[in-house]
Design an enzyme around this catalytic site. Structure first.
Site, PDB file in Angstrom:
ATOM      1  N   HIS A  27       0.832  -1.205   0.000  1.00 45.16           N
ATOM      2  CA  HIS A  27       0.000   0.000   0.000  1.00 45.16           C
ATOM      3  C   HIS A  27       0.871   1.261   0.000  1.00 45.16           C
ATOM      4  O   HIS A  27       0.503   2.281  -0.573  1.00 45.16           O
ATOM      5  CB  HIS A  27      -0.928   0.016   1.221  1.00 45.16           C
ATOM      6  CG  HIS A  27      -1.947  -1.089   1.189  1.00 45.16           C
ATOM      7  ND1 HIS A  27      -3.287  -0.858   0.989  1.00 45.16           N
ATOM      8  CD2 HIS A  27      -1.816  -2.431   1.293  1.00 45.16           C
ATOM      9  CE1 HIS A  27      -3.938  -2.011   0.994  1.00 45.16           C
ATOM     10  NE2 HIS A  27      -3.061  -2.985   1.184  1.00 45.16           N
ATOM     11  N   ASP A 131      -5.519   5.901   1.669  1.00 46.00           N
ATOM     12  CA  ASP A 131      -5.764   4.519   1.311  1.00 46.00           C
ATOM     13  C   ASP A 131      -7.235   4.218   1.601  1.00 46.00           C
ATOM     14  O   ASP A 131      -7.819   4.766   2.542  1.00 46.00           O
ATOM     15  CB  ASP A 131      -4.867   3.616   2.159  1.00 46.00           C
ATOM     16  CG  ASP A 131      -4.904   2.178   1.691  1.00 46.00           C
ATOM     17  OD1 ASP A 131      -4.015   1.794   0.931  1.00 46.00           O
ATOM     18  OD2 ASP A 131      -5.844   1.443   2.085  1.00 46.00           O
ATOM     19  N   THR A 153      -5.211   0.543  -4.179  1.00 46.63           N
ATOM     20  CA  THR A 153      -3.942  -0.080  -4.535  1.00 46.63           C
ATOM     21  C   THR A 153      -4.134  -1.471  -5.138  1.00 46.63           C
ATOM     22  O   THR A 153      -3.169  -2.135  -5.479  1.00 46.63           O
ATOM     23  CB  THR A 153      -3.037  -0.162  -3.286  1.00 46.63           C
ATOM     24  OG1 THR A 153      -3.756  -0.879  -2.270  1.00 46.63           O
ATOM     25  CG2 THR A 153      -2.683   1.210  -2.757  1.00 46.63           C
ATOM     26  N   ALA A 352      14.495  -8.009  -2.413  1.00 48.38           N
ATOM     27  CA  ALA A 352      15.074  -7.605  -3.705  1.00 48.38           C
ATOM     28  C   ALA A 352      14.652  -6.189  -4.093  1.00 48.38           C
ATOM     29  O   ALA A 352      13.606  -5.715  -3.663  1.00 48.38           O
ATOM     30  CB  ALA A 352      14.600  -8.567  -4.787  1.00 48.38           C
ATOM     31  N   HIS A 369       3.227 -14.507  -5.820  1.00 49.74           N
ATOM     32  CA  HIS A 369       2.004 -14.780  -5.061  1.00 49.74           C
ATOM     33  C   HIS A 369       0.841 -14.003  -5.670  1.00 49.74           C
ATOM     34  O   HIS A 369      -0.279 -14.093  -5.179  1.00 49.74           O
ATOM     35  CB  HIS A 369       2.202 -14.387  -3.593  1.00 49.74           C
ATOM     36  CG  HIS A 369       2.282 -12.905  -3.375  1.00 49.74           C
ATOM     37  ND1 HIS A 369       3.136 -12.086  -4.092  1.00 49.74           N
ATOM     38  CD2 HIS A 369       1.611 -12.072  -2.537  1.00 49.74           C
ATOM     39  CE1 HIS A 369       2.985 -10.832  -3.691  1.00 49.74           C
ATOM     40  NE2 HIS A 369       2.069 -10.800  -2.754  1.00 49.74           N
ATOM     41  N   SER A 374       2.917  -6.739  -7.524  1.00 46.16           N
ATOM     42  CA  SER A 374       3.807  -7.679  -8.209  1.00 46.16           C
ATOM     43  C   SER A 374       3.247  -8.032  -9.583  1.00 46.16           C
ATOM     44  O   SER A 374       3.988  -8.130 -10.565  1.00 46.16           O
ATOM     45  CB  SER A 374       3.984  -8.945  -7.369  1.00 46.16           C
ATOM     46  OG  SER A 374       4.644  -8.628  -6.156  1.00 46.16           O
ATOM     47  N   ASP A 393      -6.818 -10.519  -2.444  1.00 42.87           N
ATOM     48  CA  ASP A 393      -7.162 -10.335  -3.866  1.00 42.87           C
ATOM     49  C   ASP A 393      -6.260 -11.137  -4.798  1.00 42.87           C
ATOM     50  O   ASP A 393      -6.369 -11.022  -6.014  1.00 42.87           O
ATOM     51  CB  ASP A 393      -7.077  -8.846  -4.239  1.00 42.87           C
ATOM     52  CG  ASP A 393      -5.681  -8.278  -4.039  1.00 42.87           C
ATOM     53  OD1 ASP A 393      -4.891  -8.893  -3.292  1.00 42.87           O
ATOM     54  OD2 ASP A 393      -5.367  -7.230  -4.632  1.00 42.87           O
TER      55      ASP A 393
HETATM   56  N1  UDP Z   1       8.912  -6.126  -3.164  1.00 39.28           N
HETATM   57  C1  UDP Z   1      10.234  -5.704  -3.121  1.00 39.28           C
HETATM   58  N2  UDP Z   1      11.193  -6.638  -2.917  1.00 39.28           N
HETATM   59  C2  UDP Z   1      10.936  -7.949  -2.743  1.00 39.28           C
HETATM   60  C3  UDP Z   1       9.590  -8.376  -2.795  1.00 39.28           C
HETATM   61  C4  UDP Z   1       8.605  -7.440  -3.005  1.00 39.28           C
HETATM   62  O1  UDP Z   1      10.523  -4.510  -3.293  1.00 39.28           O
HETATM   63  O2  UDP Z   1      11.878  -8.713  -2.530  1.00 39.28           O
HETATM   64  C5  UDP Z   1       7.873  -5.115  -3.399  1.00 39.28           C
HETATM   65  C6  UDP Z   1       7.237  -5.332  -4.745  1.00 39.28           C
HETATM   66  O3  UDP Z   1       7.976  -4.634  -5.737  1.00 39.28           O
HETATM   67  C7  UDP Z   1       5.841  -4.793  -4.553  1.00 39.28           C
HETATM   68  C8  UDP Z   1       5.583  -4.955  -3.048  1.00 39.28           C
HETATM   69  O4  UDP Z   1       6.839  -5.268  -2.455  1.00 39.28           O
HETATM   70  O5  UDP Z   1       5.783  -3.428  -4.924  1.00 39.28           O
HETATM   71  C9  UDP Z   1       4.640  -6.097  -2.742  1.00 39.28           C
HETATM   72  O6  UDP Z   1       3.346  -5.721  -3.077  1.00 39.28           O
HETATM   73  P1  UDP Z   1       2.295  -6.786  -3.604  1.00 39.28           P
HETATM   74  O7  UDP Z   1       1.022  -6.047  -3.835  1.00 39.28           O
HETATM   75  O8  UDP Z   1       2.825  -7.512  -4.774  1.00 39.28           O
HETATM   76  O9  UDP Z   1       2.157  -7.840  -2.462  1.00 39.28           O
HETATM   77  P2  UDP Z   1       1.942  -7.756  -0.869  1.00 39.28           P
HETATM   78  O10 UDP Z   1       3.290  -7.677  -0.273  1.00 39.28           O
HETATM   79  O11 UDP Z   1       1.087  -6.556  -0.589  1.00 39.28           O
HETATM   80  O12 UDP Z   1       1.266  -9.051  -0.573  1.00 39.28           O
END
Ligand code: UDP
Length: 469
Positions: A27, A131, A153, A352, A369, A374, A393
């Site tokens: 978010h 948000d 988001t 990463a 996931h 992502s 989601d």
């Molecule tokens: N992300 C990152 N490095 C990692 C894994 C994830 O910077 O090693 C970032 C990714 O680029 C994304 C966010 O974390 O912007 C994860 O958001 P997402 O909606 O995919 O999943 P959530 O973590 O909310 O389940």
């Protein structure tokens, strides 16, 4: 402090936008990208943030920061369950709105102080971006006469699902039963019951409450920006425009990370950049990038199967194993013998620089996931995906990846090393999904083209609207 000056310190900022992200990675990132895009278009930005998962103001010298007491009890914060944190934060702010009010007033009054200090004309706060989970904040802003805009988001399809939640209950699709999981939901094609928003760790009642509050926040707002684009969800946006016809503004202005230059600054975990040098030494399109986002978790047995499945796939991989990836464990240990088995072919890191990794020419596949960010980031770089959704989601995102855009497939059923290896080979060795992914990347890039792209046009509309408030 650069709040009073324009890009490069020259032009005065026209108005100020306040932004308040929900303090979770998925978010925070899009809100900070939105803030970056608004700033690039001449607006001053103040970021309201909580102590829970606090942002680091030093990394964003172009924004002003104001801390808002979040009231999240220590045990809820430590457990880190998103739905519980959302409910606790809102409950605390509703029970005691004064600290939020004080923070908002301080964010709004800063303008006059800057002007008094000779840093230019007052740039009254035009609006507050929140948000969708921050209904309590919207209520306080309304009392101050400050218009709120909502940043969604998730996808447009996801917002449609939220709006439809009461109907989905009335018609008996929800709560989901083992017997109806594969039942199609014709009101929300191409979703099945198993694809609807759902959390295995929170009660269905809590989920209903959170979604009802998001719907209320959206309907009460002066406009909604969705982090999606016409290339992905033209039909869903069209339907939403009908379903939210009373809203003054409804825009698809994403992917926001492509409209803003901000990247690593809002990461809650330190990004391990050594993987870029490792990728530089790999053949184009050869590496599978594996990451399950910031919250998804798996059992210890599943973790072993993923590890040995990757090892057995024969393909190079870069795997993000963040702390707490394995349910119930703070630190994660790789299986004995795994590092020797994958030496020279596999790299494991804690966190990463994901957007940069996905844009790297060596990356040819993404096991995700299917969190919405992502999914957007993978699709935006033309990388085909294996989706292993965990909750919320992610199931519907995976469904769109497979059924609507055809740029990947869901790995369903039990996680078992042989099936993992097969899935990796299917993704990395298949040509059709790769071609479709490249095509989708081009369409998404067109949405972000300066002046003519639909998302850039949406962003221009948004700024004009903010200036008119
Ligand atoms: N992300 C990152 N490095 C990692 C894994 C994830 O910077 O090693 C970032 C990714 O680029 C994304 C966010 O974390 O912007 C994860 O958001 P997402 O909606 O995919 O999943 P959530 O973590 O909310 O389940």
């Amino acid at each position: 402090m650069a709040g009073g000056v324009g890009v490069g310190g020259r032009e005065p900022r026209r108005r100020r936008a306040l932004v308040f992200p929900l303090p979770f990675q998925g978010h925070i990132d899009p809100m900070m990208h939105l803030a970056g895009a608004l700033h690039a278009r001449g607006l001053a930005v103040t970021v309201l943030h909580t102590r829970f998962n606090a942002l680091r103001p030093g990394r964003h010298p172009e924004f002003r920061f104001v801390e808002v007491p979040d009231g999240v009890p220590a045990n809820v914060a430590a457990a880190g369950r998103i739905i519980d944190v959302i409910l606790a934060m809102n409950a605390a702010m509703e029970a005691s709105p004064a600290p939020v009010l004080a923070a908002l007033v301080s964010a709004m009054e800063a303008e006059d102080q800057e002007a008094a200090e000779g840093e230019g004309e007052p740039r009254a706060a035009a609006c507050l971006f929140i948000d969708g989970n921050l209904l309590a904040v919207q209520r306080v802003a309304a009392a101050l006469g400050l218009p709120t805009l909502v940043l969604r988001t998730g996808s447009a399809a996801c917002l449609r699902c939220f709006l439809a939640y009461p109907m989905l209950h009335d018609k008996g699709y929800l709560p989901p039963q083992e017997s109806n999981l594969d039942t199609p939901v014709p009101e929300l094609p191409p979703l099945r019951v198993r694809d609807l928003f759902f959390s295995p760790v929170s009660s269905h009642e809590k989920v209903r409450e959170v979604l009802a509050r998001i719907t209320e926040t959206v309907r009460n707002s002066s406009g909604v920006v969705i982090n999606t684009c016409e290339a992905l969800e033209a039909a869903e946006m069209e339907r939403l425009r009908g379903e939210l016809a009373g809203l003054p503004l409804l825009l698809a202005a994403g992917p926001l990370h492509k409209l803003s230059s901000r990247s690593a600054g809002s990461s809650l975990l330190e990004q391990d950049r050594s993987c870029i040098a490792w990728l530089n030494a790999r053949a184009p399109g050869s590496v599978l990038y594996v990451s399950f986002g910031s919250l998804a978790a798996m059992g210890a047995g599943e973790f072993q199967e993923v590890a040995w499945g990757l090892a057995g796939s024969g393909h190079p991989f870069l795997w993000v194993v963040r702390p707490k990836l394995v349910r119930g464990c703070d630190g994660v240990r790789l299986p004995d013998g795994f590092e020797d088995a994958v030496e020279g072919r596999g790299m494991v890191i804690r966190w990463a620089p994901q957007q940069e990794v996905l844009a790297h020419p060596a990356v040819g596949g993404f096991w995700t996931h299917a969190g919405w960010n992502s999914t957007l980031e993978g699709a935006g770089e033309g990388v085909p995906m294996i989706c292993r959704p965990d909750a919320v989601d992610q199931m519907m995102n995976a469904r769109y990846v497979q059924e609507v855009w055809g740029v990947g497939f869901e790995l369903e059923g039990e996680l078992e090393r042989g099936r993992v290896g097969d899935a990796v080979r299917r993704l990395m060795e298949g040509a059709e999904m790769r071609e479709r992914a490249k095509l989708l990347r081009r369409k998404m890039a067109d949405c972000c083209l300066e002046s003519s792209g639909s998302s850039q046009i949406a962003m221009d509309k948004l700024v004009s609207y903010i200036l008119s408030l």
